[in-house]
Design a protein around this motif. Structure first.
Motif, mmCIF file in Angstrom:
data_model
loop_
_atom_site.group_PDB
_atom_site.id
_atom_site.type_symbol
_atom_site.label_atom_id
_atom_site.label_comp_id
_atom_site.label_asym_id
_atom_site.label_seq_id
_atom_site.Cartn_x
_atom_site.Cartn_y
_atom_site.Cartn_z
ATOM 1 N N HIS A 13 3.885 10.147 -9.759
ATOM 2 C CA HIS A 13 2.582 10.565 -10.603
ATOM 3 C C HIS A 13 2.441 9.478 -11.815
ATOM 4 C CE1 HIS A 13 2.863 14.498 -8.639
ATOM 5 N NE2 HIS A 13 3.990 14.461 -9.081
ATOM 6 N N GLU A 14 2.511 8.157 -11.291
ATOM 7 C CA GLU A 14 2.140 7.260 -12.478
ATOM 8 C C GLU A 14 0.598 6.589 -12.089
ATOM 9 O OE1 GLU A 14 6.802 5.554 -12.088
ATOM 10 O OE2 GLU A 14 5.165 4.335 -11.131
ATOM 11 N N PHE A 15 -0.293 7.632 -12.854
ATOM 12 C CA PHE A 15 -1.701 7.210 -12.616
ATOM 13 C C PHE A 15 -2.186 5.918 -13.216
ATOM 14 C CE2 PHE A 15 -1.527 10.364 -15.915
ATOM 15 C CZ PHE A 15 -2.136 9.800 -17.112
ATOM 16 N N ASP A 16 -1.393 5.216 -13.794
ATOM 17 C CA ASP A 16 -1.737 3.953 -14.376
ATOM 18 C C ASP A 16 -2.042 2.995 -13.186
ATOM 19 O OD1 ASP A 16 0.674 3.933 -13.997
ATOM 20 O OD2 ASP A 16 1.332 2.412 -15.331
ATOM 21 N N ASP A 17 -1.587 3.423 -12.077
ATOM 22 C CA ASP A 17 -1.716 2.609 -10.882
ATOM 23 C C ASP A 17 -1.702 1.118 -10.925
ATOM 24 O OD1 ASP A 17 -2.545 2.337 -8.201
ATOM 25 O OD2 ASP A 17 -4.837 2.417 -8.668
ATOM 26 N N MET A 18 -0.343 0.623 -11.088
ATOM 27 C CA MET A 18 0.077 -0.711 -11.446
ATOM 28 C C MET A 18 0.242 -1.715 -10.281
ATOM 29 S SD MET A 18 0.042 -0.845 -14.789
ATOM 30 C CE MET A 18 0.963 -2.571 -14.749
ATOM 31 N N VAL A 19 0.223 -1.178 -8.867
ATOM 32 C CA VAL A 19 0.337 -2.136 -7.788
ATOM 33 C C VAL A 19 -0.746 -3.028 -7.656
ATOM 34 C CG1 VAL A 19 0.428 -2.244 -5.320
ATOM 35 C CG2 VAL A 19 1.889 -0.603 -6.608
ATOM 36 N N PRO A 20 -2.218 -2.490 -7.777
ATOM 37 C CA PRO A 20 -3.164 -3.464 -7.580
ATOM 38 C C PRO A 20 -3.373 -4.313 -9.027
ATOM 39 C CG PRO A 20 -4.124 -1.312 -7.046
ATOM 40 C CD PRO A 20 -2.677 -1.072 -7.684
ATOM 41 N N GLN A 21 -2.949 -3.803 -9.871
ATOM 42 C CA GLN A 21 -3.019 -4.792 -11.463
ATOM 43 C C GLN A 21 -1.831 -5.912 -11.353
ATOM 44 O OE1 GLN A 21 -3.505 -2.294 -14.880
ATOM 45 N NE2 GLN A 21 -3.469 -0.711 -13.764
ATOM 46 N N ILE A 22 -0.872 -5.449 -10.763
ATOM 47 C CA ILE A 22 0.315 -6.619 -10.721
ATOM 48 C C ILE A 22 -0.113 -7.503 -9.716
ATOM 49 C CG2 ILE A 22 2.706 -6.931 -10.050
ATOM 50 C CD1 ILE A 22 3.325 -4.404 -11.137
ATOM 51 N N TYR A 23 -0.641 -7.018 -8.631
ATOM 52 C CA TYR A 23 -1.025 -7.898 -7.552
ATOM 53 C C TYR A 23 -2.101 -9.050 -7.914
ATOM 54 C CZ TYR A 23 -2.463 -9.453 -2.719
ATOM 55 O OH TYR A 23 -2.924 -10.128 -1.614
ATOM 56 N N LYS A 24 -3.036 -8.412 -8.542
ATOM 57 C CA LYS A 24 -4.301 -9.167 -9.224
ATOM 58 C C LYS A 24 -3.613 -10.083 -10.098
ATOM 59 C CE LYS A 24 -8.343 -10.661 -9.817
ATOM 60 N NZ LYS A 24 -9.436 -9.644 -10.263
ATOM 61 N N GLU A 25 -2.714 -9.769 -11.123
ATOM 62 C CA GLU A 25 -1.973 -10.788 -12.037
ATOM 63 C C GLU A 25 -1.158 -11.636 -11.361
ATOM 64 O OE1 GLU A 25 1.823 -10.110 -14.720
ATOM 65 O OE2 GLU A 25 0.604 -8.579 -14.446
ATOM 66 N N ILE A 26 -0.594 -11.530 -10.239
ATOM 67 C CA ILE A 26 0.386 -12.739 -9.621
ATOM 68 C C ILE A 26 -0.283 -13.444 -8.636
ATOM 69 C CG2 ILE A 26 2.409 -13.203 -8.531
ATOM 70 C CD1 ILE A 26 2.865 -11.972 -11.547
ATOM 71 N N ARG A 56 0.764 -1.113 -0.075
ATOM 72 C CA ARG A 56 -0.152 0.135 -0.194
ATOM 73 C C ARG A 56 0.932 1.233 -0.009
ATOM 74 N NH1 ARG A 56 -2.861 -3.203 4.018
ATOM 75 N NH2 ARG A 56 -4.772 -4.302 3.209
ATOM 76 N N TYR A 57 1.999 1.164 0.793
ATOM 77 C CA TYR A 57 2.668 2.419 0.741
ATOM 78 C C TYR A 57 3.434 2.543 -0.484
ATOM 79 C CZ TYR A 57 5.539 6.295 3.186
ATOM 80 O OH TYR A 57 5.893 7.217 3.710
ATOM 81 N N ILE A 58 4.011 1.434 -1.197
ATOM 82 C CA ILE A 58 4.544 1.475 -2.604
ATOM 83 C C ILE A 58 3.581 1.989 -3.490
ATOM 84 C CG2 ILE A 58 5.233 0.203 -4.227
ATOM 85 C CD1 ILE A 58 6.680 -1.855 -2.375
ATOM 86 N N ARG A 59 2.266 1.627 -3.309
ATOM 87 C CA ARG A 59 1.213 2.303 -4.136
ATOM 88 C C ARG A 59 1.179 4.073 -4.079
ATOM 89 N NH1 ARG A 59 -5.088 1.563 -3.716
ATOM 90 N NH2 ARG A 59 -5.746 2.512 -5.813
ATOM 91 N N LYS A 60 1.134 4.324 -2.928
ATOM 92 C CA LYS A 60 0.988 5.733 -2.432
ATOM 93 C C LYS A 60 2.285 6.535 -3.118
ATOM 94 C CE LYS A 60 0.600 8.683 1.407
ATOM 95 N NZ LYS A 60 1.775 9.651 0.936
ATOM 96 N N ILE A 61 3.587 5.915 -3.057
ATOM 97 C CA ILE A 61 4.721 6.521 -3.797
ATOM 98 C C ILE A 61 4.409 6.707 -5.049
ATOM 99 C CG2 ILE A 61 7.082 6.517 -4.319
ATOM 100 C CD1 ILE A 61 7.372 5.181 -1.291
ATOM 101 N N TRP A 62 4.187 5.545 -5.815
ATOM 102 C CA TRP A 62 4.015 5.680 -7.292
ATOM 103 C C TRP A 62 2.776 6.559 -7.727
ATOM 104 C CZ3 TRP A 62 4.494 -0.162 -9.160
ATOM 105 C CH2 TRP A 62 5.599 -0.688 -8.780
ATOM 106 N N LEU A 63 1.810 6.611 -6.963
ATOM 107 C CA LEU A 63 0.670 7.602 -7.512
ATOM 108 C C LEU A 63 0.882 9.019 -7.027
ATOM 109 C CD1 LEU A 63 -2.507 5.310 -6.302
ATOM 110 C CD2 LEU A 63 -1.996 6.002 -8.719
ATOM 111 N N ASP A 64 1.439 9.319 -5.763
ATOM 112 C CA ASP A 64 1.301 10.663 -5.383
ATOM 113 C C ASP A 64 2.751 11.248 -5.494
ATOM 114 O OD1 ASP A 64 -0.963 10.467 -4.356
ATOM 115 O OD2 ASP A 64 -0.348 10.180 -2.108
ATOM 116 N N ASP A 65 4.090 10.463 -5.499
ATOM 117 C CA ASP A 65 5.269 11.279 -5.636
ATOM 118 C C ASP A 65 5.890 10.916 -7.166
ATOM 119 O OD1 ASP A 65 5.241 11.816 -3.168
ATOM 120 O OD2 ASP A 65 6.477 10.054 -2.323
#
Length: 515
Positions: free
Chosen positions: A379-392, A368-377
């Motif tokens: 600015h990677e709004f493709d929001d890949m953490v949930p997608q990678i998690y669901k994929e694996i 969740r913290y990694i997701r926050k960094i990717w989104l907020d710091d």
């Protein structure tokens, strides 16, 4: 002949512990890693307290064990089980011993820094891990004790025989002792260091552990077996001559440690025990992120360099060895590391022994913290953490702590990437610049105050206005030439290493800019 632990010497050590314990009301903090030296010290303190009458056990002994969250699963399980048994046994024996499991703050964990922020894996010139994972957690605990009690005594398993350097340091502190047996702590005032086994040899530590059963019920023989398994020759003899090897050289630290070329302890564990073959992928993953033993013609440093952005975290350009110093891992590399780590976790949970089936190599809080960094710091709004998690993992990613960009998502990201590639094929950073500007504008539109918005947008443009690395390098060369700086290629031979890290590299150079 090596030193032998006699009954008289052992009792003398215990008497010293009792004496120091009863001299004041200053609380004790025992460092416990689960290794042989710290196990011996906690066991000696336990035995000393047992010999004291109840009315003299007047002060608390805190036993702190720092879990870096990337310890070898075998060692982590060993330490956690030991702390649980210690807690129960201390209550049963009516001893003022309180065990504590310490962990790094979420923003300081290994995966948050490596995969989240993109810090390069730790190296000699950029060893960002030790303070964040181990020292800071202990220091925070010590600060809390000092705030409540004003003073503290650290009881450690340091020994002069560990190395010539350790001996020199310890002897230096001996000359400054506050009183007999108590040395000053260089980090905190009003904190003292007590090292009850400072004059013990390796052989004496093992002799003590083998001849005296663990008082909280954790097997010392199993500890010996773990050290033996981490030795390349699968041997761990009792030392009776100075030339006889012992288990003292076995080091079982973080399984992701990249400070050494080869993790000999983890390799030995796998080699010496067929039942630990499930740990082999851990070793392979560690070698992968460190770029060790990779196939192909590229060197380890060349592979590592190719994975990293040519700019520092702040967007600045740094010059060393006549080329740009590369900064954090790129978006693609960070996502690749996350995929591989989750696959490894899933593999261990499915194929590992029963006792590690519930182990997490990376926690949900870290994700969740990694997701926050990717989104907020970033600015990677493709929001890949949930997608990678669901994929694996095959499950939905649960996170109610942060809201994704309500205007843009993966579909808009892919469309923007396609447009940037079609219209500006030579501009490698165009997607990063445009996505960051869109994300920053969208988030600021929901805020009434527009203070610093323009300033932040300008900073992001400056961060990304180069076409590519060659363009950035040419611009920096021109800037250096205008400033009259000498090309440092004439000094390149002084540094025979092919790494591009400056000698004074520090984590501060990788900190995120305020947005």
């Amino acid at each position: 002949m090596a030193n032998i632990l006699t009954k008289e010497f052992l009792q003398e050590t215990i008497e010293t512990i009792k004496q120091v314990y009863m001299e004041d009301n200053i609380p004790w903090i025992c460092g416990y890693s689960g290794g042989k030296d710290s196990s011996a010290v906690v066991q000696l303190v336990w035995m000393a307290l047992q010999q004291l009458p109840k009315e003299k056990r007047t002060k608390t002994v805190h036993v702190i064990s720092t879990d870096t969250m990337v310890e070898s699963p075998v060692v982590a399980l060993w330490a956690s089980q030991s702390l649980k048994k210690m807690t129960d046994a201390a209550k049963s024996d009516d001893l003022p011993i309180i065990p504590h499991r310490l962990t790094p703050q979420i923003q300081n964990t290994f995966w948050v820094n490596l995969i989240g922020r993109g810090y390069p894996c730790p190296r000699v010139n950029f060893r960002w891990c030790t303070d964040r994972l181990k020292i800071d957690a202990s220091n925070q605990f010590i600060k809390c004790i000092l705030a409540a009690e004003s003073e503290a005594i650290l009881v450690l398993g340091s020994r002069k025989a560990e190395s010539a350097t350790r001996r020199k340091v310890m002897e230096g502190y001996e000359e400054k002792r506050y009183r007999e047996h108590l040395s000053p702590n260089g980090s905190y005032p009003n904190t003292y260091v007590f090292t009850p086994i400072e004059n013990w040899e390796d052989s004496m530590v093992w002799q003590f552990l083998m001849q005296h059963s663990n008082p909280w019920g954790h097997s010392n023989k199993d500890l010996l077996a773990m050290y033996r398994g981490a030795s390349a020759d699968n041997e761990c003899p009792m030392v009776v001559e100075s030339g006889t090897p012992s288990c003292g050289g076995s080091r079982m630290g973080c399984w992701v440690c990249t400070m050494v070329t080869e993790d000999k302890s983890l390799s030995a564990m796998i080699q010496n025990d067929e039942e630990k073959a499930w740990m082999l992928p851990l070793l392979d993953f560690r070698n992968y992120i460190a770029a060790y033993s990779q196939n192909g013609d590229m060197t380890q440093n060349e592979i590592d360099r190719s994975r990293r952005d040519f700019r520092r975290m702040t967007g600045n350009l740094t010059w060393h060895n006549n080329r740009l110093v590369h900064g954090p891992y790129t978006k693609e590399v960070r996502e690749d590391f996350l995929r591989r780590l989750l696959k490894l976790q899933l593999f261990i949970q499915k194929t590992g022994p029963e006792e590690v089936r519930d182990s997490e190599l990376i926690t949900m809080d870290e994700l969740r913290y990694i997701r926050k960094i990717w989104l907020d710091d970033k600015h990677e709004f493709d929001d890949m953490v949930p997608q990678i998690y669901k994929e694996i993992i095959g499950k939905d990613f649960e996170d109610h702590s942060i809201l994704s960009n309500k205007y843009y998502g993966k579909e808009e990201w892919d469309l923007l990437a396609e447009v940037c590639k079609d219209l500006y094929p030579d501009y490698e950073l165009m997607l990063e610049m445009q996505s960051s500007l869109l994300d920053m504008e969208a988030k600021n539109s929901a805020i009434s105050s527009t203070k610093n918005v323009v300033k932040n947008l300008e900073a992001k443009i400056k961060h990304s206005y180069y076409k590519d690395e060659d363009d950035a390098e040419d611009m920096l060369r021109m800037r250096r030439k205008r400033q009259g700086l000498v090309d440092d290629s004439i000094y390149a031979q002084e540094d025979e290493s092919d790494t591009d890290e400056p000698l004074n590299t520090s984590p501060a150079g990788y900190e995120e800019e305020d947005c």
